[in-house]
Every structure is written in C-alpha cells, then in structure tokens.
Design a protein around this motif. Structure first.
Motif, short mmCIF file in Angstrom:
data_model
loop_
_atom_site.label_atom_id
_atom_site.label_comp_id
_atom_site.label_asym_id
_atom_site.label_seq_id
_atom_site.Cartn_x
_atom_site.Cartn_y
_atom_site.Cartn_z
N GLU A 97 47.50 34.96 31.98
CA GLU A 97 47.04 36.03 31.10
C GLU A 97 45.52 36.10 31.18
OE1 GLU A 97 48.11 34.96 27.11
OE2 GLU A 97 47.08 33.03 27.24
N VAL A 98 44.97 37.21 30.71
CA VAL A 98 43.51 37.33 30.68
C VAL A 98 43.03 36.53 29.47
CG1 VAL A 98 41.54 38.90 30.54
CG2 VAL A 98 43.64 39.64 31.70
N ALA A 99 42.20 35.50 29.72
CA ALA A 99 41.72 34.64 28.63
C ALA A 99 40.75 35.40 27.74
CB ALA A 99 41.03 33.41 29.23
N ASP A 100 40.66 34.97 26.49
CA ASP A 100 39.67 35.53 25.57
C ASP A 100 38.29 35.43 26.19
OD1 ASP A 100 41.23 36.25 23.52
OD2 ASP A 100 40.80 34.52 22.24
N GLY A 101 37.58 36.51 26.23
CA GLY A 101 36.20 36.47 26.72
C GLY A 101 36.09 36.53 28.24
N ALA A 102 37.22 36.69 28.95
CA ALA A 102 37.15 36.72 30.42
C ALA A 102 36.65 38.08 30.92
CB ALA A 102 38.52 36.43 31.03
N ARG A 103 35.86 38.06 32.00
CA ARG A 103 35.43 39.28 32.68
C ARG A 103 36.49 39.61 33.71
NH1 ARG A 103 29.88 41.05 31.53
NH2 ARG A 103 28.71 39.24 30.83
N VAL A 104 36.98 40.83 33.70
CA VAL A 104 38.03 41.22 34.63
C VAL A 104 37.40 41.94 35.83
CG1 VAL A 104 40.16 42.56 34.91
CG2 VAL A 104 39.68 41.42 32.73
N VAL A 105 37.75 41.47 37.03
CA VAL A 105 37.20 42.07 38.25
C VAL A 105 38.34 42.49 39.17
CG1 VAL A 105 35.66 41.77 40.23
CG2 VAL A 105 35.25 40.46 38.14
N ASP A 106 38.40 43.77 39.51
CA ASP A 106 39.38 44.26 40.48
C ASP A 106 38.75 44.13 41.87
OD1 ASP A 106 41.15 45.61 42.11
OD2 ASP A 106 41.55 47.18 40.63
N THR A 107 39.34 43.27 42.72
CA THR A 107 38.73 42.99 44.03
C THR A 107 39.25 43.93 45.13
OG1 THR A 107 40.43 41.37 44.65
CG2 THR A 107 38.51 40.54 43.43
N THR A 108 40.12 44.88 44.77
CA THR A 108 40.68 45.79 45.77
C THR A 108 39.57 46.54 46.50
OG1 THR A 108 42.53 46.14 44.24
CG2 THR A 108 42.39 47.62 46.14
N GLY A 109 39.58 46.40 47.83
CA GLY A 109 38.63 47.15 48.64
C GLY A 109 37.19 46.68 48.53
N ARG A 110 36.95 45.54 47.89
CA ARG A 110 35.57 45.04 47.76
C ARG A 110 35.38 43.83 48.66
NH1 ARG A 110 33.75 44.34 41.74
NH2 ARG A 110 31.72 44.43 42.77
N THR A 111 34.14 43.61 49.11
CA THR A 111 33.88 42.45 49.95
C THR A 111 33.69 41.22 49.05
OG1 THR A 111 31.48 42.65 49.92
CG2 THR A 111 32.66 43.91 51.62
N VAL A 112 33.86 40.04 49.66
CA VAL A 112 33.66 38.78 48.94
C VAL A 112 32.24 38.73 48.38
CG1 VAL A 112 33.68 36.26 49.12
CG2 VAL A 112 35.30 37.61 50.44
N ASP A 113 31.26 39.11 49.22
CA ASP A 113 29.85 39.05 48.80
C ASP A 113 29.60 39.91 47.56
OD1 ASP A 113 29.15 37.27 50.68
OD2 ASP A 113 28.16 38.69 52.03
N GLU A 114 30.18 41.10 47.55
CA GLU A 114 29.98 41.99 46.39
C GLU A 114 30.50 41.34 45.12
OE1 GLU A 114 30.67 46.21 48.77
OE2 GLU A 114 32.12 45.60 47.25
N VAL A 115 31.70 40.76 45.22
CA VAL A 115 32.31 40.15 44.04
C VAL A 115 31.50 38.94 43.59
CG1 VAL A 115 34.39 39.01 43.14
CG2 VAL A 115 34.62 41.00 44.64
N VAL A 116 31.10 38.10 44.56
CA VAL A 116 30.34 36.90 44.22
C VAL A 116 29.00 37.27 43.57
CG1 VAL A 116 29.13 34.89 45.20
CG2 VAL A 116 31.47 35.41 45.90
N GLU A 117 28.32 38.29 44.11
CA GLU A 117 27.04 38.72 43.51
C GLU A 117 27.25 39.17 42.07
OE1 GLU A 117 24.02 38.31 44.43
OE2 GLU A 117 24.63 37.49 46.37
N GLU A 118 28.32 39.91 41.84
CA GLU A 118 28.58 40.39 40.48
C GLU A 118 28.82 39.21 39.53
OE1 GLU A 118 31.85 43.17 40.06
OE2 GLU A 118 31.17 43.71 38.05
#
Ligand code: DC
Length: 211
Positions: A185-206
């Motif tokens: 489940e999504v934990a309390d206070g968790a940031r949700v990131v949809d990685t569809t179509g995104r590069t690893v670098d983009e997600v890691v930078e965010e």
C-alpha cells in the motif's frame, strides 16, 4: 548539504522504496544508493531466498509455521550476490518456480516478523541506506527520512518482467496487495512516482530533490 543531497556530518539518509513488481524499484534504488554513497537492501530477495529454501526442503510454501521455522534458521546474505545458508542463489531465486511460490511465503505473518526484524537491524548497523520492498515505508521503517512509492502502467510493468508473464505478475500483485499481513500500500507520507516512460536518471533526480 553536500552535492549529493546528503547532510554533511549527519547520519546517512534512510530511504524507503515500495511498489509493485516491475515498477522500477530495483533499478531506481540501486542508482539512488550509488548517488548517495550508501548501501541498498533488496528485501524481496530475502522473501525469495526463503521461498527457494522452502521448495528445496519440499515444503508447501503456504504451510505457515514450518516455513516460518525455516526462515528463522536460514542464513541470508543479500548484496550484489544473494546467498542462503552459504549457497549462491542469486539466479535461482529469480526462477519461475520461486516467483510462483514467493507470495504465499510473504503472506505468512511469522515469516514477515523474522525478516522485518533483520531488515531493521540491517539499517541500524549501517546508520541508513536505501531499502526496497512492499511494506518498507508502512511497516519496516515508518520513520524513514523519505518514502517513495513507485508505480508504472500494467503494460509497462509486464514488459519489464516479460519473463514472468503478465498473468503470473498480476496474480502475484493481487496476493501481495490483498493479504492480511502488511499488504502492499502507499505508506503515510509517501511520494508517489509513476515511472512509465521515464528514464532512471529523471526519476533519481526527482527523488534526490526530496532529500
Ligand atoms: O521485489 P520482488 O518482486 O523480488 O519481491 C518478491 C516477493 O516478495 C513479492 O511478490 C512480495 C514479497 N515481498 C514482500 O512481501 N515484502 C517486501 N518488503 C518485499 C517483497
């Protein structure tokens, strides 16, 4: 702050990464740990090692207490390679048989108690790290410095895990999300990131931007 987002002189950050199979957890957590200069723990590999040992012992993965007994006595080492009682099981724990058995093992509350305890000790011994799984932000490390929940479209997740097959993946996700003991489940206070179509670098930078 230093350039890599770590507070200089402070403790290493504790980062919890959760999400379903194929959401990008392993790739993102590995890259994130490298950027932060901390270690990473793949908790799914621990459940897989127990499932592998249960199958080897001829146990029904859903047997409950016998599997929990086995989990308590099994030496598991998870690094770049994974060993169970000293045997290298890095490839074996990714087999279709283990993938089919692991959700039943992970639904056993007593197995979770044992592995959660070991996961917390792993973090305490290192003073931080990146830990990935299903219940890290909700149960294992509710006070993590940062909680991230990764998602991706069902099509993208099935493509990333093509060797498992879309139907088997959907079945495993359904068990992992609906079980009584610490469901995904999504934990309390968790940031949700949809990685569809995104590069690893983009997600890691965010993600680094949130530390
Ligand atoms: O991350 P993975 O797909 O290798 O995980 C294998 C299984 O282990 C997954 O189907 C659910 C279980 N698991 C869990 O219940 N809790 C965790 N913290 C990590 C994995």
């Amino acid at each position: 702050m230093s350039g890599n987002g770590r507070v200089s002189g402070g403790h290493s950050p504790v980062v919890a990464i959760d999400g379903p199979a194929g959401s990008g957890k392993s790739t993102v957590s590995r890259a994130l740990a490298a950027r932060l200069g901390v270690e990473r723990l793949d908790t799914g590999a621990m459940y897989r090692a127990v499932a592998w040992a249960a199958l080897r012992a001829g146990l029904d993965p859903a047997a409950g207490e016998p599997v929990a007994d086995l989990a308590r006595s099994l030496a598991i080492d998870v690094g770049e390679r994974v060993t169970a009682d000293g045997e290298d099981v890095t490839e074996a724990i990714r087999s279709p048989e283990v993938s089919r058995a692991v959700s039943a093992v992970a639904a056993t509350a007593e197995v979770r108690t044992e592995l959660v305890d070991r996961q917390r000790r792993w973090v305490a011994e290192r003073g931080g790290g990146v830990v990935e799984g299903r219940d890290i932000g909700s149960v294992v490390l509710p006070h993590a410095d940062l909680k991230v929940y990764l998602t991706a479209s069902p099509e993208e997740r099935a493509r990333r895990r093509h060797e498992e097959g879309a139907a088997a993946l959907a079945r495993r996700d359904a068990i992992d999300s609906t079980r009584a003991a610490s469901p995904l489940e999504v934990a309390d206070g968790a940031r949700v990131v949809d990685t569809t179509g995104r590069t690893v670098d983009e997600v890691v930078e965010e993600v680094l931007g949130w530390l």
